[in-house]
Motif scaffolding. Structure first.
Motif, PDB file in Angstrom:
ATOM      1  N   ASP A  35       0.829  -1.210   0.000  1.00 42.16           N
ATOM      2  CA  ASP A  35       0.000   0.000   0.000  1.00 42.16           C
ATOM      3  C   ASP A  35       0.861   1.257   0.000  1.00 42.16           C
ATOM      4  N   LEU A  38       2.489   1.665  -3.503  1.00 47.51           N
ATOM      5  CA  LEU A  38       1.564   2.224  -4.483  1.00 47.51           C
ATOM      6  C   LEU A  38       1.305   3.709  -4.215  1.00 47.51           C
ATOM      7  N   GLU A 146      -3.841 -11.433  -7.606  1.00 42.79           N
ATOM      8  CA  GLU A 146      -4.379 -10.089  -7.329  1.00 42.79           C
ATOM      9  C   GLU A 146      -3.276  -9.140  -6.891  1.00 42.79           C
ATOM     10  N   ARG A 147      -2.380  -9.616  -6.025  1.00 48.30           N
ATOM     11  CA  ARG A 147      -1.290  -8.753  -5.555  1.00 48.30           C
ATOM     12  C   ARG A 147      -0.334  -8.406  -6.691  1.00 48.30           C
ATOM     13  N   ALA A 150      -1.670  -5.751  -9.076  1.00 51.40           N
ATOM     14  CA  ALA A 150      -1.729  -4.397  -8.535  1.00 51.40           C
ATOM     15  C   ALA A 150      -0.478  -3.588  -8.830  1.00 51.40           C
TER      16      ALA A 150
END
Length: 266
Positions: A35, A38, A146-147, A150
């Protein structure tokens, strides 16, 4: 099982084509997760991603660390201990010898556990790790995809273990002297203990390049980034770099598929 989130453990700095590596600032007390990566991605080049299989013991010997963004207390971090130090000691040489071309800039080095659960259960990995990993894979592999989806890496390195385990005579399958290859032992284990058999159907247990844990993980990495132009290479797990100098290599696209015949025949 205890879990361990993914972390930017270091930064690769490239200046005039020369690569160096340093820990993230305040590494001893600050955890930089996906997180945070990003949130500040515009400040850096795309990350270099290393994917290992699952956390073991040292990953949970963590205290006095807080998340950079949430400020929450962190109780685990990937490749903590010897594996992480081996990455710091060998990563520059590994990239240089692979002749990877990285333009000047700063590249976060993100370590991802394919499964964030402690599949070893904190004991000798040859007891539980491999079988637990395979059992969890069916319901957890989409979370890895999914990770990975991202982020947009500059390079992805699959650095998973093959997944050694004990045979009935308590010998290591990898080091067994009975004349049978590790891959054959691995397939026998899947047949006899997990009721998984090779198939031509498009099933959950798909391996790429080799029938082992690394092959399971590599299949997901390949499917996420296929056609993107992002380079994907494989190497050994960093825990092994202490006694065996790592190399980065390409993989073949041979695919092996397995399914549970008993369930599918119902």
């Amino acid at each position: 099982m205890k879990t361990c989130k993914d972390e930017v453990i270091a930064v690769l700095e490239v200046r005039n084509g020369i690569i160096s590596i340093r820990r993230t600032k305040e590494y001893d007390t600050r955890f930089v997760g996906i997180d945070t990566l990003l949130k500040y991605k515009s400040n850096y080049n795309n990350p270099v991603v290393m994917v290992t299989e699952s956390p073991h013991v040292e990953e949970f010997r963590v205290s006095g660390v807080t998340d950079f963004t949430s400020k929450e207390s962190i109780k685990s971090r990937p490749v903590n201990g010897v594996s992480g130090q081996n990455i710091m000691n060998h990563m520059v040489q590994l990239l240089n010898e692979s002749q990877m071309s990285l333009s000047d800039g700063n590249y976060p080095l993100l370590v991802i556990n394919a499964l964030q659960e402690q599949c070893s259960q904190g004991v000798d990995p040859k007891h539980h790790r491999t079988k637990n990993f395979i059992k969890l894979w069916r319901i957890k592999k989409h979370l890895l995809a999914e990770r990975l989806n991202a982020i947009c890496p500059a390079l992805v390195i699959c650095s998973c273990t093959t997944g050694d385990f004990y045979l009935d005579d308590n010998q290591s399958a990898y080091n067994s002297c009975d004349g049978i290859s590790f891959h054959q032992h691995f397939m026998n284990m899947m047949n006899n203990e997990l009721d998984l058999f090779e198939t031509k159907n498009d099933k959950v247990y798909s391996f790429l390049d080799s029938v082992d844990l690394s092959g399971l993980v590599l299949h997901v990495i390949h499917n996420v980034y296929i056609g993107s132009g992002i380079p994907i290479l494989k190497t050994t797990h960093p825990a092994a770099w202490t006694y065996n100098n790592p190399t980065l290599k390409k993989y073949n696209d041979t695919e092996y598929k397995y399914e549970n015949i008993t369930i599918c025949s119902r």
